[in-house]
Design a protein around this motif. Structure first.
Motif, mmCIF file in Angstrom:
data_model
loop_
_atom_site.group_PDB
_atom_site.id
_atom_site.type_symbol
_atom_site.label_atom_id
_atom_site.label_comp_id
_atom_site.label_asym_id
_atom_site.label_seq_id
_atom_site.Cartn_x
_atom_site.Cartn_y
_atom_site.Cartn_z
ATOM 1 N N LYS A 1 105.415 1.436 44.602
ATOM 2 C CA LYS A 1 105.173 1.289 46.037
ATOM 3 C C LYS A 1 105.953 2.389 46.749
ATOM 4 N N ILE A 2 105.280 3.136 47.617
ATOM 5 C CA ILE A 2 105.941 4.201 48.374
ATOM 6 C C ILE A 2 105.532 4.129 49.834
ATOM 7 N N ALA A 3 106.406 4.627 50.700
ATOM 8 C CA ALA A 3 106.094 4.812 52.119
ATOM 9 C C ALA A 3 107.032 5.889 52.636
ATOM 10 N N GLY A 4 106.475 7.021 52.992
ATOM 11 C CA GLY A 4 107.309 8.125 53.448
ATOM 12 C C GLY A 4 106.494 9.187 54.149
ATOM 13 N N ARG A 5 107.179 10.242 54.572
ATOM 14 C CA ARG A 5 106.555 11.349 55.281
ATOM 15 C C ARG A 5 105.893 12.314 54.304
ATOM 16 N N ALA A 6 104.711 12.779 54.684
ATOM 17 C CA ALA A 6 103.972 13.700 53.833
ATOM 18 C C ALA A 6 104.546 15.107 53.901
ATOM 19 N N ALA B 1 111.027 16.698 40.470
ATOM 20 C CA ALA B 1 110.832 16.026 41.758
ATOM 21 C C ALA B 1 111.794 14.850 41.901
ATOM 22 N N GLN B 2 111.960 14.119 40.833
ATOM 23 C CA GLN B 2 112.884 12.984 40.852
ATOM 24 C C GLN B 2 114.315 13.462 41.085
ATOM 25 N N SER B 3 114.697 14.528 40.406
ATOM 26 C CA SER B 3 116.059 15.055 40.539
ATOM 27 C C SER B 3 116.338 15.571 41.941
ATOM 28 N N MET B 4 115.297 16.048 42.638
ATOM 29 C CA MET B 4 115.467 16.578 43.992
ATOM 30 C C MET B 4 115.443 15.483 45.058
ATOM 31 N N GLY B 5 115.285 14.232 44.646
ATOM 32 C CA GLY B 5 115.366 13.123 45.585
ATOM 33 C C GLY B 5 114.088 12.810 46.326
ATOM 34 N N LEU B 6 112.956 13.315 45.838
ATOM 35 C CA LEU B 6 111.690 12.989 46.485
ATOM 36 C C LEU B 6 111.317 11.539 46.188
ATOM 37 N N GLN B 7 110.456 10.981 47.048
ATOM 38 C CA GLN B 7 110.113 9.566 46.880
ATOM 39 C C GLN B 7 108.944 9.339 45.939
ATOM 40 N N GLY B 8 108.034 10.294 45.887
ATOM 41 C CA GLY B 8 106.872 10.139 45.038
ATOM 42 C C GLY B 8 105.943 11.325 45.210
ATOM 43 N N ILE B 9 104.886 11.354 44.392
ATOM 44 C CA ILE B 9 103.897 12.426 44.439
ATOM 45 C C ILE B 9 102.497 11.830 44.406
ATOM 46 N N ARG C 1 106.969 24.953 44.262
ATOM 47 C CA ARG C 1 107.526 25.389 45.553
ATOM 48 C C ARG C 1 107.784 24.188 46.464
ATOM 49 N N GLY C 2 106.858 23.238 46.448
ATOM 50 C CA GLY C 2 107.032 22.045 47.267
ATOM 51 C C GLY C 2 108.226 21.221 46.831
ATOM 52 N N ILE C 3 108.401 21.071 45.521
ATOM 53 C CA ILE C 3 109.564 20.340 45.010
ATOM 54 C C ILE C 3 110.856 21.005 45.477
ATOM 55 N N ARG C 4 110.855 22.310 45.490
ATOM 56 C CA ARG C 4 112.037 23.052 45.942
ATOM 57 C C ARG C 4 112.293 22.873 47.435
ATOM 58 N N ASP C 5 111.239 22.859 48.248
ATOM 59 C CA ASP C 5 111.398 22.936 49.704
ATOM 60 C C ASP C 5 111.380 21.592 50.429
ATOM 61 N N ALA C 6 110.821 20.570 49.824
ATOM 62 C CA ALA C 6 110.710 19.270 50.507
ATOM 63 C C ALA C 6 112.076 18.625 50.683
ATOM 64 N N LYS D 1 114.710 15.279 50.906
ATOM 65 C CA LYS D 1 114.933 14.021 50.208
ATOM 66 C C LYS D 1 114.145 12.907 50.898
ATOM 67 N N GLY D 2 113.447 12.109 50.108
ATOM 68 C CA GLY D 2 112.668 11.003 50.650
ATOM 69 C C GLY D 2 111.245 11.359 51.014
ATOM 70 N N ASP D 3 110.890 12.656 51.014
ATOM 71 C CA ASP D 3 109.511 13.051 51.299
ATOM 72 C C ASP D 3 108.574 12.602 50.180
ATOM 73 N N VAL D 4 107.299 12.483 50.539
ATOM 74 C CA VAL D 4 106.244 12.243 49.559
ATOM 75 C C VAL D 4 105.411 13.516 49.452
ATOM 76 N N LEU D 5 105.355 14.123 48.271
ATOM 77 C CA LEU D 5 104.499 15.294 48.086
ATOM 78 C C LEU D 5 103.047 14.839 48.035
ATOM 79 N N VAL D 6 102.217 15.445 48.860
ATOM 80 C CA VAL D 6 100.789 15.130 48.875
ATOM 81 C C VAL D 6 100.051 16.415 48.530
ATOM 82 N N VAL D 7 99.386 16.406 47.392
ATOM 83 C CA VAL D 7 98.841 17.633 46.816
ATOM 84 C C VAL D 7 97.313 17.623 46.821
ATOM 85 N N ASP D 8 96.741 18.596 47.523
ATOM 86 C CA ASP D 8 95.307 18.823 47.444
ATOM 87 C C ASP D 8 95.042 19.688 46.216
#
Length: 205
Positions: A38-43, A90-98, A58-63, A65-72
């Motif tokens: 379950k995720i809820a965060g900013r794209a 992505a997990q190590s960088m503190g992102l919430q999900g992909i 690049r997104g993993i590097r720049d996003a 913490k807590g962001d959700v990567l949304v990939v087209d």
């Protein structure tokens, strides 16, 4: 995680969909690789050429913490644009999900990481690295328009996009709808008589 993101996290995607009148849900093929995610965060939005994962790196590097990567990923499923190593970054960088409109691989390895990944498919072939992709632009993912900063909510039922400009309105409407559903459940479930009462109220005698 902000207060509004925490509030969305507590709501099912079905209730949010009701508040959005059945709009803004991604293609039904895009599902979590574990039903418990379950995720809820900013794209944080990313557009990549089919089968190329440079933009994801690049997104993993720049996003943030807590962001959700949304990939087209153009819905392309013949090459995986992420495996367990990329997901671990992505997990190590503190992102919430992909969320990936495309394919991944190393399914068991990713499940072992216990990091939320939603995608269209899995495959065996690796990605290529030929183009940088584009970051933080409006994209289409799973047939839905996504802008940077939109609220992304995903669970076992799928993924839904809440445009940031109406997030407060949708949060209030979803919360109210879910409360009404709970009241209906309490009033009409638990016995044949209650169930029949509800059916008559909807269908008539």
């Amino acid at each position: 995680m902000s207060s509004i993101e925490e509030k969305f996290l507590s709501l099912p995607t079905t209730g949010i969909s009701d508040a959005l009148k059945g709009h803004n849900h991604m293609n039904t093929a895009i599902k979590p690789i574990k039903d418990t995610y379950k995720i809820a965060g900013r794209a944080f939005t990313i557009s990549i050429p089919a089968g190329d994962n440079t933009g994801i790196l690049r997104g993993i590097r720049d996003a943030k913490k807590g962001d959700v990567l949304v990939v087209d990923g153009k819905g392309y499923t013949e090459r995986a644009v992420a495996g367990d190593f990329v997901i671990s970054l992505a997990q190590s960088m503190g992102l919430q999900g992909i969320i990936i409109d495309g394919a991944i691989r190393d399914i068991q390895g990713i499940k072992d990481l216990d990091f939320p990944v939603f995608c269209r498919a899995s495959t065996i072939a690796a990605s290529i690295k030929a183009a940088p992709g584009e970051l933080q632009i409006p994209i289409s993912c799973g047939g839905v328009s996504v802008s940077p900063g939109d609220i992304i909510v995903g669970d076992a039922d799928g993924v839904i996009v809440v445009p940031s400009r109406i997030e407060e309105k949708i949060l209030a409407a979803a919360d109210e709808k879910i409360k009404k559903d709970q009241e209906r459940q309490e009033k009409y479930s638990g016995s044949k008589e209650k169930a029949l009462q509800y059916l008559i109220s909807v269908l008539g005698d």
